[in-house]
Each structure stands twice: as C-alpha cells, then as structure tokens.
Design a protein around this motif. Structure first.
Motif, PDB file in Angstrom:
ATOM      1  N   THR A 189      45.297  25.501  49.663  1.00 37.98           N
ATOM      2  CA  THR A 189      44.880  25.835  48.386  1.00 37.98           C
ATOM      3  C   THR A 189      43.833  24.729  47.910  1.00 37.98           C
ATOM      4  OG1 THR A 189      46.490  24.044  47.666  1.00 37.98           O
ATOM      5  CG2 THR A 189      47.466  26.256  47.953  1.00 37.98           C
ATOM      6  N   ARG A 190      43.223  25.193  46.788  1.00 39.78           N
ATOM      7  CA  ARG A 190      42.254  24.388  46.335  1.00 39.78           C
ATOM      8  C   ARG A 190      42.161  24.584  44.694  1.00 39.78           C
ATOM      9  NH1 ARG A 190      36.843  25.278  49.546  1.00 39.78           N
ATOM     10  NH2 ARG A 190      38.181  24.164  50.893  1.00 39.78           N
ATOM     11  N   LYS A 191      41.727  23.465  43.915  1.00 39.43           N
ATOM     12  CA  LYS A 191      41.370  23.587  42.411  1.00 39.43           C
ATOM     13  C   LYS A 191      39.913  23.508  42.462  1.00 39.43           C
ATOM     14  CE  LYS A 191      43.490  21.890  38.476  1.00 39.43           C
ATOM     15  NZ  LYS A 191      42.434  22.797  37.630  1.00 39.43           N
ATOM     16  N   ALA A 192      39.530  24.895  41.842  1.00 37.56           N
ATOM     17  CA  ALA A 192      38.107  25.019  41.642  1.00 37.56           C
ATOM     18  C   ALA A 192      37.975  25.330  39.933  1.00 37.56           C
ATOM     19  CB  ALA A 192      37.699  26.217  42.209  1.00 37.56           C
ATOM     20  N   GLY A 193      37.485  24.160  39.431  1.00 34.81           N
ATOM     21  CA  GLY A 193      37.512  24.103  37.987  1.00 34.81           C
ATOM     22  C   GLY A 193      38.841  24.393  37.431  1.00 34.81           C
ATOM     23  N   ARG A 194      39.070  25.394  36.349  1.00 32.77           N
ATOM     24  CA  ARG A 194      40.152  25.758  36.072  1.00 32.77           C
ATOM     25  C   ARG A 194      41.207  26.746  36.868  1.00 32.77           C
ATOM     26  NH1 ARG A 194      39.650  28.094  30.268  1.00 32.77           N
ATOM     27  NH2 ARG A 194      38.513  29.653  31.399  1.00 32.77           N
ATOM     28  N   GLU A 195      40.705  27.032  37.973  1.00 28.03           N
ATOM     29  CA  GLU A 195      41.130  27.974  38.882  1.00 28.03           C
ATOM     30  C   GLU A 195      42.149  27.145  39.933  1.00 28.03           C
ATOM     31  OE1 GLU A 195      38.542  30.570  40.261  1.00 28.03           O
ATOM     32  OE2 GLU A 195      38.372  31.617  38.579  1.00 28.03           O
ATOM     33  N   HIS A 196      43.307  27.891  40.372  1.00 25.71           N
ATOM     34  CA  HIS A 196      43.986  27.320  41.335  1.00 25.71           C
ATOM     35  C   HIS A 196      43.997  28.340  42.406  1.00 25.71           C
ATOM     36  CE1 HIS A 196      46.410  23.680  41.285  1.00 25.71           C
ATOM     37  NE2 HIS A 196      46.984  24.048  42.507  1.00 25.71           N
ATOM     38  N   LEU A 197      43.410  27.989  43.519  1.00 25.28           N
ATOM     39  CA  LEU A 197      43.203  29.047  44.352  1.00 25.28           C
ATOM     40  C   LEU A 197      44.286  28.863  45.684  1.00 25.28           C
ATOM     41  CD1 LEU A 197      39.003  28.935  44.760  1.00 25.28           C
ATOM     42  CD2 LEU A 197      40.630  30.400  43.474  1.00 25.28           C
ATOM     43  N   SER A 198      44.808  29.736  46.348  1.00 24.18           N
ATOM     44  CA  SER A 198      45.288  29.862  47.557  1.00 24.18           C
ATOM     45  C   SER A 198      45.171  31.018  48.193  1.00 24.18           C
ATOM     46  CB  SER A 198      47.024  30.037  46.971  1.00 24.18           C
ATOM     47  OG  SER A 198      47.319  28.966  45.895  1.00 24.18           O
ATOM     48  N   VAL A 199      45.165  30.857  49.596  1.00 21.94           N
ATOM     49  CA  VAL A 199      45.247  31.759  50.722  1.00 21.94           C
ATOM     50  C   VAL A 199      46.615  32.001  51.179  1.00 21.94           C
ATOM     51  CG1 VAL A 199      44.277  32.756  52.848  1.00 21.94           C
ATOM     52  CG2 VAL A 199      42.912  31.309  51.060  1.00 21.94           C
ATOM     53  N   LEU A 200      47.187  33.056  50.978  1.00 18.59           N
ATOM     54  CA  LEU A 200      48.536  33.500  51.429  1.00 18.59           C
ATOM     55  C   LEU A 200      48.727  34.314  52.657  1.00 18.59           C
ATOM     56  CD1 LEU A 200      49.802  34.528  48.175  1.00 18.59           C
ATOM     57  CD2 LEU A 200      49.601  32.363  48.767  1.00 18.59           C
ATOM     58  N   LYS A 201      49.668  33.735  53.533  1.00 18.49           N
ATOM     59  CA  LYS A 201      49.721  34.539  54.811  1.00 18.49           C
ATOM     60  C   LYS A 201      51.115  35.174  54.740  1.00 18.49           C
ATOM     61  CE  LYS A 201      50.524  32.860  59.727  1.00 18.49           C
ATOM     62  NZ  LYS A 201      50.628  31.720  60.094  1.00 18.49           N
ATOM     63  N   PHE A 202      51.248  36.357  55.239  1.00 14.03           N
ATOM     64  CA  PHE A 202      52.518  37.041  55.210  1.00 14.03           C
ATOM     65  C   PHE A 202      52.908  37.384  56.766  1.00 14.03           C
ATOM     66  CE2 PHE A 202      50.172  38.064  51.138  1.00 14.03           C
ATOM     67  CZ  PHE A 202      51.337  37.853  50.264  1.00 14.03           C
ATOM     68  N   THR A 203      54.360  37.274  57.107  1.00 14.83           N
ATOM     69  CA  THR A 203      54.592  37.467  58.176  1.00 14.83           C
ATOM     70  C   THR A 203      55.852  38.017  58.395  1.00 14.83           C
ATOM     71  OG1 THR A 203      53.772  35.543  58.749  1.00 14.83           O
ATOM     72  CG2 THR A 203      55.084  36.422  60.557  1.00 14.83           C
ATOM     73  N   ARG A 204      56.046  39.391  59.106  1.00 16.12           N
ATOM     74  CA  ARG A 204      57.282  39.961  59.279  1.00 16.12           C
ATOM     75  C   ARG A 204      58.534  39.365  59.845  1.00 16.12           C
ATOM     76  NH1 ARG A 204      57.287  45.531  58.780  1.00 16.12           N
ATOM     77  NH2 ARG A 204      55.294  45.951  59.509  1.00 16.12           N
ATOM     78  N   VAL A 205      59.625  39.362  59.041  1.00 16.98           N
ATOM     79  CA  VAL A 205      60.536  38.345  59.497  1.00 16.98           C
ATOM     80  C   VAL A 205      61.416  38.994  60.768  1.00 16.98           C
ATOM     81  CG1 VAL A 205      62.981  37.764  58.597  1.00 16.98           C
ATOM     82  CG2 VAL A 205      61.140  37.744  57.119  1.00 16.98           C
TER      83      VAL A 205
END
Ligand code: SAM
Length: 205
Positions: A189-205
């Motif tokens: 995650t990163r805060k960029a100005g007023r934005e809160h950015l996240s990279v999400l990873k999805f995995t099959r259970v």
C-alpha cells in the motif's frame, strides 16, 4: 547471494511523447505500486511457470511489459484496453523493451473470454477508481483512465466476477470475493497525496 530477491528495471518509456499522455494514462503512483508488487511477488509468479499472462486496462503498457521482463519469453503476454491509443502504445512499449506484448482493444476481457476461459495464469488490472458520475464510465478516451463511477468501483465490480472463470486452476488465487471462495491479500500500500493505493492479490482457497 543465494535466495536474494532479484530486482528489475522499470521499463524504458523514452519512446512515449508527452502528447501521447493526452490520450493515454501516464504511469503514476498506482502504476509504480503495481510494479513494486510484481517485483515483490516475483518468487510466487516465477514458480507458477505461467503460460498466459493478461493485463486488463494496460494504458501505456508499463505493467505488462514489466511482467514480461520479470518472467521472460516462455509466457505469452496479452493486454486489453477500451482505449485504442492505449492498446497501440502498450504494444510499442513492449517493443521498446524487447518483449512481445499482444494488445486487444475491448471492454475488460470480452474479446478473450471465449478462447482463454480457465487458461490465464496471471491476470493484472489497475482499474479506474476515481468517484465520478456513472455517465463518465466507459468512454474510449483518456477519461476511461480514472472514471470509476459510483464509489469509484463500477469497473472493478464488473471485472471481479469474471476472474473466477478466466484464471487457470494452476494459479492459487486468493480471495477478496469471499462469497466466490476467494481470499484477499494486500501486497503493498502507499499513500499518494489524498489517495490511498493498494495492490490486492486474490488466491483460490
Ligand atoms: N495499467 C496502466 C497503468 O497502471 O499505468 C493504466 C491504468 S489506468 C488507471 C486504467 C486503464 O484501464 C486505462 O488505460 C483505461 O483506458 C483502461 N480501462 C478503463 N475501463 C476499461 C474497460 N472497461 N476495459 C478495458 N480497459 C479499461
């Protein structure tokens, strides 16, 4: 050093003129966060030995090109974008960096679904996420880069249900879509100005 995390260079974007960015999304904090996430997930991605990698909404092509640089030519790299100028630029960015990126101009994965159902090993999307009127979603121009509609989620919410049909079973997809049996991990995650950015990873259970 044995086991050290390899590092990869940001793709060369020197072929892109500033005028191109009037029509195509210019790589920004969110794009570079995606590159960081791909680099930090290199070991996971590499052990998958992917055959088919797809980026939805490739813009300049910086993310799919970086992925191709990381994983090498044994996989096939495709990308889609609603914006035809982005599809062309993505291919040019691949060429500039000596990797083959095959672009398709289409909505999400609509042109690929039939042929690539259950065959995509790595699927990327840095979607438009700015809250806008719904009427601004779906243009084929630069507005498509940011216009996310209601809650900034209209494009993302339309995309997520297709993930389950597109990803190959060799992928361990984690989930945010709990109801569909997925588990979500926040890679970074990163805060960029007023934005809160996240990279999400999805995995099959
Ligand atoms: N992946 C690039 C990056 O990280 O720099 C561009 C990300 S930009 C935030 C979102 C991209 O998604 C834009 O290129 C936009 O044209 C594209 N896009 C938006 N809606 C789309 C849709 N329904 N189908 C395909 N591409 C879409």
């Amino acid at each position: 050093m044995k086991g050290a995390q390899p590092t990869f260079s940001t793709p060369d974007l020197s072929h892109i003129k500033s005028a191109d960015y009037e029509h195509v999304y210019e790589p920004a904090e969110d794009s570079f966060l995606m590159l960081d996430a791909l680099e930090s997930e290199y070991a996971f991605l590499n052990q998958l030995q992917p055959s088919i990698c797809v980026e939805v909404g490739s813009g300049s092509g910086v993310c799919i090109t970086f992925l191709a640089q990381c994983l090498g030519p044994s996989a096939f790299y495709m990308c889609t974008d609603l914006n035809p100028a982005a599809a062309r630029l993505s291919q040019a960015t691949g060429r500039q960096n000596n990797v083959l990126v095959q672009p398709v101009t289409c909505d999400l994965t609509s042109a690929l679904e039939h042929r690539l159902k259950g065959q995509i090993d790595v699927l990327l999307f840095n979607p438009p996420y700015v809250v806008t009127p719904s009427s601004e979603v779906g243009s084929r121009g630069i507005e498509a880069s940011w216009a996310g509609g209601e809650k900034g989620r209209e494009v993302t919410d339309r995309f997520l249900p297709s993930v389950s049909h597109l990803l190959s079973s060799k992928d361990e997809i984690e989930d945010m879509m709990m109801t569909a049996g997925f588990q979500m991990t926040v890679v970074n995650t990163r805060k960029a100005g007023r934005e809160h950015l996240s990279v999400l990873k999805f995995t099959r259970v």
